[in-house]
Write a protein that holds these residues in place. Structure first.
Motif, PDB file in Angstrom:
ATOM      1  N   ILE A 255       0.854  -1.185   0.000  1.00  0.00           N
ATOM      2  CA  ILE A 255       0.000   0.000   0.000  1.00  0.00           C
ATOM      3  C   ILE A 255       0.891   1.237   0.000  1.00  0.00           C
ATOM      4  O   ILE A 255       1.891   1.286   0.716  1.00  0.00           O
ATOM      5  N   ASP A 256       0.555   2.219  -0.800  1.00  0.00           N
ATOM      6  CA  ASP A 256       1.299   3.499  -0.829  1.00  0.00           C
ATOM      7  C   ASP A 256       2.812   3.278  -0.920  1.00  0.00           C
ATOM      8  O   ASP A 256       3.598   3.937  -0.242  1.00  0.00           O
ATOM      9  N   THR A 260       3.445  -4.894   2.496  1.00  0.00           N
ATOM     10  CA  THR A 260       2.591  -5.288   3.616  1.00  0.00           C
ATOM     11  C   THR A 260       2.693  -6.793   3.837  1.00  0.00           C
ATOM     12  O   THR A 260       3.131  -7.543   2.965  1.00  0.00           O
ATOM     13  N   GLN A 274      -4.652   7.033  -2.524  1.00  0.00           N
ATOM     14  CA  GLN A 274      -3.983   5.803  -2.112  1.00  0.00           C
ATOM     15  C   GLN A 274      -3.640   4.911  -3.304  1.00  0.00           C
ATOM     16  O   GLN A 274      -4.271   5.000  -4.363  1.00  0.00           O
ATOM     17  N   THR A 276      -2.636   0.618  -4.092  1.00  0.00           N
ATOM     18  CA  THR A 276      -2.648  -0.742  -3.545  1.00  0.00           C
ATOM     19  C   THR A 276      -2.177  -1.708  -4.624  1.00  0.00           C
ATOM     20  O   THR A 276      -2.707  -1.694  -5.737  1.00  0.00           O
ATOM     21  N   SER A 346       2.239  -3.471   8.179  1.00  0.00           N
ATOM     22  CA  SER A 346       3.550  -3.361   7.546  1.00  0.00           C
ATOM     23  C   SER A 346       4.239  -4.729   7.536  1.00  0.00           C
ATOM     24  O   SER A 346       4.039  -5.535   8.452  1.00  0.00           O
ATOM     25  N   HIS A 472      -3.896  13.270   3.279  1.00  0.00           N
ATOM     26  CA  HIS A 472      -2.580  13.059   2.664  1.00  0.00           C
ATOM     27  C   HIS A 472      -1.580  14.044   3.252  1.00  0.00           C
ATOM     28  O   HIS A 472      -1.856  15.236   3.322  1.00  0.00           O
ATOM     29  N   ASN A 477       6.070   9.649   4.809  1.00  0.00           N
ATOM     30  CA  ASN A 477       5.170   8.559   5.160  1.00  0.00           C
ATOM     31  C   ASN A 477       4.890   8.673   6.656  1.00  0.00           C
ATOM     32  O   ASN A 477       5.641   9.323   7.381  1.00  0.00           O
ATOM     33  N   ARG A 505       1.869   4.630   5.456  1.00  0.00           N
ATOM     34  CA  ARG A 505       1.183   5.184   4.291  1.00  0.00           C
ATOM     35  C   ARG A 505       1.569   6.646   4.105  1.00  0.00           C
ATOM     36  O   ARG A 505       2.251   7.240   4.939  1.00  0.00           O
ATOM     37  N   ASN A 506       1.033   7.228   3.023  1.00  0.00           N
ATOM     38  CA  ASN A 506       1.077   8.688   2.865  1.00  0.00           C
ATOM     39  C   ASN A 506      -0.321   9.290   2.843  1.00  0.00           C
ATOM     40  O   ASN A 506      -0.467  10.507   2.894  1.00  0.00           O
ATOM     41  N   VAL A 508      -4.346   8.444   4.510  1.00  0.00           N
ATOM     42  CA  VAL A 508      -5.122   7.559   5.386  1.00  0.00           C
ATOM     43  C   VAL A 508      -6.559   8.035   5.470  1.00  0.00           C
ATOM     44  O   VAL A 508      -6.829   9.241   5.510  1.00  0.00           O
TER      45      VAL A 508
END
Length: 568
Positions: A255-256, A260, A274, A276, A346, A472, A477, A505-506, A508
């Motif tokens: 993700i981003d 993961t 986002q 994925t 993560s 964002h 991150n 992420r960057n 959410v």
């Protein structure tokens, strides 16, 4: 050329053997370390849904070209603006270490590129690999000005999951039959939301469930038994989207642009901004299957609820076979959305650790609110607005990063409050009194010490209505250490934080009527925008910027601005 170079470089047998195997590709990587692109911003007539209209494009393409690079590369993208609108482009998710000049949000890190002018975005891809994306970061021009960024690992570094047979990019977007900028202008004049999009799209194409769209359908071909990597981007302006493929499971692996722990799911949820990555194995009966995207909205807000489709087609299957549709979650399936996001973790392996800040230097608490401010020229004498801690962000007339770097006075203040002015029952009964927000004459920013650790809790409120908001943060991150429904409880909720392998992420999603807690280390000096990635709310003022101070070391300060930086 590669072979001849190998013969020349026969210093020892090991090196020679290495050359013979890889054809000196790795040594020639020096030549590939600079990636250069030319982006011409052009207006082009495009037809969708039985409507032809001029749209703003890059190089005449919709979506625009994909940027390909490797971790460690330097990228230079010269943007020349031939359109009637000012332009700036954001490389979404790239950290731009010390180099906010290449980040792109208009009036934050740069003045926009004016008609007839050029600017070269020059940046290094450091410590990142995976799928990101780029988009216009001014007005609503990202409706059509967007594309994928694919960052491959360094040569010889494998993915931490099975090597796919092939990769495809799927960029999800929206389409308006009318001129988007005119639609927004009309909404602003009325003080109301502009009309919603007429279709969703996959790689710019709505799919055959829409009129005049038979030839505007994206398709991928797969072979029985092989596994494919799909790089999925949500470039839609205002809609979180569910995505699924009929008959096939999806295994989420990134993700981003952060790997993961893999998990398998029937559908993914992806918010605007986002990305994925999923693996899909062609292990079903050879046929044709719809890939489909449709909004998720669990608040009383109107959305474009139509389904965009593309086709996954097994090799050798004729086009006459009708594809089947996947069972997407219901548009208001909150339980599915929450359970999906709870599975994101993560990888936190030795090669890809999750360096979660365990101690916090600065605690921030921001309430997200909609509001109503007076507007004598608007339809109801009022206009809808949005705020963080009841402050509606005012865009400046000059770029904030320039003002900070050159110490220009009077452009902004650094007194953005760390918490809301008045605590209240944020997610209780709908609040419809005292909906005015504060608008300062200049933007109010939040100043953060270099290398300090920050925890920010974003709290949705029931001002007018609760709603999910994808936030964002530019330049960083962050780790999503906690989330919940209702009001954040600073005494109880931190005990349930995930400080081991939270998703990194960057962008959410803050859940409807709930909260999200993020942590990051402020080790990237500059002025960094943070905003809701619903373009409607960003335009209404749901944004702020952080001034991260320089550190003491030479490599801890903002780089000097480039010579061709646009002027306002």
């Amino acid at each position: 050329m590669g072979r001849r170079q190998c013969n020349f470089l026969h210093w020892n047998s090991a090196l020679f053997l290495f050359c013979a195997v890889v054809g000196c590709f790795s040594f020639l990587q020096v030549d590939a370390a600079l990636k250069q692109y030319q982006f011409d911003i052009q207006v082009k007539n495009v037809s969708r849904l039985c409507h032809a209209k001029p749209i703003v494009t890059v190089n005449g393409m919709f979506p625009g070209p994909t940027i390909y690079a490797r971790e460690g590369d330097r990228v230079q993208i010269n943007v020349t603006n031939h359109a009637q609108y000012n332009m700036s482009i954001h490389w979404h998710g790239l950290k731009q270490f010390r180099n906010g000049w290449a980040d792109g949000p208009a009036y934050v890190t740069q003045c926009p590129i004016q008609t007839g002018q050029s600017y070269t975005y020059d940046f290094n891809v450091t410590g990142q690999r995976g799928t990101l994306w780029w988009h216009a970061h001014i007005l609503w021009l990202r409706a059509t000005v967007y594309g994928a960024i694919v960052i491959m690992p360094k040569p010889g570094v494998p993915y931490p999951f099975p090597q796919p047979a092939f990769e495809y990019n799927l960029v999800l977007g929206e389409w308006w039959n009318d001129d988007v900028e005119e639609v927004v202008k009309q909404g602003n004049q009325l003080g109301l939301p502009p009309k919603m999009s007429d279709a969703h799209t996959i790689n710019g194409k709505p799919g055959p469930l829409f009129p005049c769209s038979e030839k505007y359908t994206y398709a991928i071909e797969v072979e029985q038994g092989k596994t494919y990597l799909l790089r999925i981007v949500n470039a839609a302006l205002n809609d979180e989207l569910f995505f699924a493929i009929a008959g096939h499971k999806l295994t989420v692996v990134e993700i981003d642009a952060v790997y993961t722990k893999p998990f398998t799911t029937d559908a993914i949820l992806i918010a605007p901004g986002q990305t994925t990555n999923v693996l899909v194995t062609a292990n079903q009966a050879s046929s044709r299957y719809f890939m489909a995207a449709r909004p998720f909205m669990d608040a009383p807000v109107t959305v474009d609820n139509k389904t965009a489709t593309a086709i996954l087609q097994y090799k050798g299957v004729p086009n006459t076979i009708l594809p089947s549709l996947p069972n997407l979650p219901a548009p208001n399936d909150t339980a599915y959305a929450l359970s999906y996001n709870a599975k994101l973790r993560s990888l936190n392996s030795p090669n890809f650790p999750a360096n979660v800040p365990l101690n916090v230097d600065r605690h921030l608490f921001y309430t997200i609110g909609l509001g109503v401010n007076p507007c004598p020229t608007c339809q109801n004498g009022t206009k809808l607005t949005a705020s963080l801690n009841n402050i509606t962000f005012v865009m400046p007339q000059t770029a904030l990063l320039q003002a900070h770097y050159f110490d220009q006075k009077g452009v902004f203040t650094t007194d953005f409050p760390d918490r809301p002015p008045t605590p209240f029952n944020y997610t209780g009964a709908p609040l419809t009194a005292n909906l005015r927000t504060v608008q300062s004459s200049v933007p109010r920013l939040s100043k953060i010490k270099y290398n300090s650790t920050v925890e920010l809790v974003l709290q949705d409120t029931n001002l007018l209505t609760v709603e999910s908001h994808p936030f964002h943060l530019h330049g960083y991150n962050f780790f999503v250490v906690g989330t919940g429904i209702g009001n954040f409880d600073p005494k109880k909720d931190p005990a349930n934080y995930n400080l081991v392998d939270p998703p990194e992420r960057n962008t959410v999603g803050v859940p409807t009527g709930g909260w999200t807690a993020i942590r990051f280390r402020a080790d990237n000096p500059g002025v960094w925008f943070m905003h809701c990635h619903l373009e409607l709310h960003t335009g209404w003022g749901l944004k702020v910027a952080f001034v991260v101070e320089d550190g003491p070391g030479e490599d801890q300060t903002i780089l000097p601005p480039p010579k061709d930086l646009p002027s306002c």
